[in-house]
Design an enzyme around this catalytic site. Structure first.
Site, PDB file in Angstrom:
ATOM      1  N   TYR A  46      36.985  66.035  78.344  1.00  0.00           N
ATOM      2  CA  TYR A  46      37.403  65.023  77.361  1.00  0.00           C
ATOM      3  C   TYR A  46      37.338  65.621  75.967  1.00  0.00           C
ATOM      4  CZ  TYR A  46      38.220  60.604  79.724  1.00  0.00           C
ATOM      5  OH  TYR A  46      38.774  59.596  80.448  1.00  0.00           O
ATOM      6  N   ASP A  62      64.850  62.319  67.481  1.00  0.00           N
ATOM      7  CA  ASP A  62      64.346  62.536  68.839  1.00  0.00           C
ATOM      8  C   ASP A  62      65.156  63.681  69.432  1.00  0.00           C
ATOM      9  OD1 ASP A  62      63.777  62.597  71.512  1.00  0.00           O
ATOM     10  OD2 ASP A  62      63.831  60.425  71.781  1.00  0.00           O
ATOM     11  N   GLU A  77      38.743  63.794  72.920  1.00  0.00           N
ATOM     12  CA  GLU A  77      39.341  62.890  71.925  1.00  0.00           C
ATOM     13  C   GLU A  77      39.129  63.441  70.513  1.00  0.00           C
ATOM     14  OE1 GLU A  77      37.533  61.586  74.486  1.00  0.00           O
ATOM     15  OE2 GLU A  77      38.139  59.506  74.858  1.00  0.00           O
ATOM     16  N   THR A  90      60.241  66.138  73.996  1.00  0.00           N
ATOM     17  CA  THR A  90      59.504  66.439  75.220  1.00  0.00           C
ATOM     18  C   THR A  90      59.463  67.961  75.350  1.00  0.00           C
ATOM     19  OG1 THR A  90      61.568  66.155  76.428  1.00  0.00           O
ATOM     20  CG2 THR A  90      60.012  64.324  76.498  1.00  0.00           C
ATOM     21  N   LYS A 145      62.259  69.681  79.103  1.00  0.00           N
ATOM     22  CA  LYS A 145      63.720  69.671  79.322  1.00  0.00           C
ATOM     23  C   LYS A 145      64.234  71.076  78.982  1.00  0.00           C
ATOM     24  CE  LYS A 145      64.298  64.676  78.690  1.00  0.00           C
ATOM     25  NZ  LYS A 145      63.077  64.113  78.072  1.00  0.00           N
ATOM     26  N   ARG A 175      55.359  69.469  81.751  1.00  0.00           N
ATOM     27  CA  ARG A 175      55.677  68.105  81.337  1.00  0.00           C
ATOM     28  C   ARG A 175      54.820  67.677  80.161  1.00  0.00           C
ATOM     29  NH1 ARG A 175      59.100  65.529  84.712  1.00  0.00           N
ATOM     30  NH2 ARG A 175      59.477  63.491  83.821  1.00  0.00           N
TER      31      ARG A 175
END
Ligand code: DSN
Length: 434
Positions: A59, A214, A61, A241, A244, A250
Site C-alpha cells: 500500500y 483525451d 497511498e 491510457t 492502446k 493496462r
C-alpha cells in the site's frame, strides 16, 4: 507458446487447473485471431512480469517524497522502492512526450475512465458547462454520455463532425462562444483524422475555458511524432491510457500544466482513488523506457503506414469509410454507405466466428442503436505488434470486405470455412508474441 507463457500456465495450473485451462483457451484464441480492435495491443513480457510481481503487495497511498506540488508524501512506511520507481516512471513518461519543461504527470491511474474522472474533478464543479464531442461522432462515454458520470455531473454541450466526417471547428467555436464552457474536451475513441489541438487551444483561450485532451488512442502517435502534440499546443490537461498505442500494461496517466499539479494529484488521491496499483506503476516505468526508444517509434510509424495501406485497400474494394480514410491507427467503415444493409453488430459477430475480432461502432448521424450500429472500427496497432506487414493488412481487408458482402447478401455461412482458412494462412506470418 513462449517459455514465459508456459511458465505462467504451469504455475497457475498447480493452484487452479480450471483457471489455467481458461487462460490457455484465451491464449489459443488470441493466437489464431486477427485482432483488429483499435484499442487493444500486446505489451512486453517484462511489463507482464512486473505487473504480476510482488510489487502488488504494497500500500502506498500518497505520492513519492514531498513534492513542490504540495502533496505530503506517503501514508505508510516501507515505500522507498515505490517512491523511486514512481518518480522514475513520471520522469520517463515526461521524457517520452518531450514534456519535462512545462508539465507534471500522475501515473497512478488504473484506467482511462478514472483518469478522466479525476481530470474533471480537478478543474470542474458539478453543474459546470463542458463542451465535448458528440458520442456518435467518435467521442468516448466519459466525454458526456448521459449514462456516464460525465453526463450526469456536468452540463454537457456537444460539437459534431461536418458532412465529411471531420471535426467541425466552426461548430466548436460557435458553441464555445455561446455556452461559455468551463472546459472544452477533445480527443476521441473513433476518429480517424488528426485532432487539431492548436485550434482547440485557440478556441479555449477565446472562450476562457480549460482545454482537456483525451489522447488515449493516439498517445503512441504523439510520442512517435506521427500526430501533432497537445503538449506543444499548450493543453491544460492531457489524459491517456497506457495499453492502446502506447503498448504498455493496462493503466492510465494524467499530464497537466505544472500550475495544475496539486489539483490533479489531489483529485486522484485522496479525491477519487485509494491505494494505487503499484505493480502497474512498475510496469508503466518499463513501458516509458520502451516508448523512449527508437524501436518503439519505428513500430508506431509502421502502425500508421499499415492503417493507410488497409484504408486504401478498402477504398479500392468500394468500401466507404467515415472521412474517406485515415491519418492514424484506425479507420471506421460506414456500412450503409458501402452498400451493405447489415448492422455493425452482425458484422462483428460474423467475423468473430471466422477468427477476426473488431468492434461495432456508431457512425456520424447514426440511425441504429449503439448496440447495433451502422459501422465497424478497425485498428492496426495490435497486429503490427505481431508483425503483420502492409500486405497482410491488405489481405485482412479483403477478407473483411468479402465477409461483409456475403453477410449482406445472405451467403456468409457458405463462405465461412474459406474465410477461416484465409485467416489461418495469414496468421502464419505473425511473430511469436502470442
Ligand atoms: N474501450 C476503449 C475503446 O475501445 O476505445 C475506450 O475505453
Amino acid at each position: 507458446m513462449t517459455e514465459y507463457q508456459r511458465n505462467i500456465l504451469d504455475t497457475v495450473a498447480a493452484a487452479s487447473p480450471y483457471v489455467a485451462m481458461q487462460l490457455e483457451r484465451e491464449l489459443r484464441r488470441q493466437h489464431q485471431t486477427i485482432e483488429l480492435i483499435a484499442s487493444e495491443n500486446y505489451c512486453s513480457e517484462a511489463e507482464m512480469a512486473a505487473a504480476g510481481s510482488w510489487a502488488a503487495w504494497k500500500y502506498t497511498e500518497g505520492y513519492p517524497y514531498q513534492r513542490e506540488t504540495g502533496n505530503k508524501g506517503r501514508y505508510y512506511g516501507g515505500t522507498e522502492v515505490f517512491d523511486a520507481v514512481e518518480q522514475y516512471a513520471c520522469e520517463k513518461w515526461l521524457e517520452a512526450f518531450d514534456a519535462k519543461e512545462n508539465y507534471h504527470v500522475n501515473v497512478q491511474l488504473s484506467d482511462g475512465s478514472s483518469a478522466n474522472f479525476a481530470a474533471y474533478m480537478a478543474v470542474l464543479q458539478p453543474g459546470d458547462t463542458v463542451l465535448s464531442m458528440d458520442l456518435n461522432h467518435g467521442a468516448h462515454l466519459t466525454h458526456g454520455s448521459p449514462v456516464n458520470f460525465s453526463g450526469k455531473l456536468y452540463n454537457m454541450v456537444f460539437y459534431t463532425t461536418d458532412e465529411n466526417g471531420y471535426i467541425d471547428l466552426e461548430d466548436v467555436r460557435r458553441k464555445a462562444l455561446a455556452c461559455h464552457p468551463k472546459a472544452i474536451i477533445c480527443g476521441a475513441s473513433a476518429y480517424a483524422r488528426v485532432i487539431p489541438f492548436d485550434r482547440f487551444r485557440e478556441i479555449a483561450d477565446e472562450a476562457g475555458a480549460y482545454l482537456i485532451c483525451d489522447t488515449s488512442h493516439i498517445s503512441g502517435l504523439i510520442v512517435a511524432g506521427d500526430h501533432p502534440s497537445p503538449f506543444k499546443a499548450g493543453a491544460d490537461i492531457i489524459t491517456t491510457t497506457t495499453h492502446k498505442t502506447l503498448r504498455s500494461e493496462r493503466g492510465a496517466m494524467i499530464f497537466c500544466r505544472k500550475e495544475l499539479a496539486k489539483k490533479i494529484d489531489s483529485a486522484v488521491f485522496p479525491g477519487s482513488q485509494g491505494g494505487s496499483l503499484m505493480n502497474m506503476v512498475f510496469a508503466k516505468a518499463i513501458g516509458a523506457e520502451l516508448a523512449c526508444g527508437a524501436e518503439y517509434k519505428e513500430y508506431i510509424h509502421r502502425v500508421v503506414k499499415n492503417c493507410r495501406a488497409m484504408a486504401e485497400r478498402f477504398a479500392q474494394l468500394g468500401m466507404r469509410m467515415v472521412t474517406g480514410g485515415t491519418d492514424n491507427h484506425l479507420l471506421l467503415i460506414d456500412l450503409p454507405a458501402s452498400g451493405a444493409d447489415v448492422s455493425g453488430k452482425a458484422v462483428q459477430d460474423a467475423l468473430d466466428s471466422v477468427n477476426i475480432t473488431l468492434n461495432k461502432n456508431c457512425v456520424p448521424d447514426e440511425k441504429r442503436s449503439p448496440m447495433q450500429t451502422s459501422g465497424v472500427r478497425i485498428g492496426t496497432a495490435a497486429m503490427t505488434t505481431r508483425g503483420f506487414s502492409a500486405d497482410d493488412f491488405r489481405a485482412a481487408a479483403d477478407i473483411v470486405t468479402d465477409a461483409i458482402r456475403s453477410l449482406a447478401s445472405g451467403g456468409f455461412a457458405a463462405y465461412a470455412g474459406s474465410y477461416r482458412e484465409r485467416v489461418a494462412e495469414i496468421i502464419t506470418h505473425c511473430n511469436g508474441v502470442v
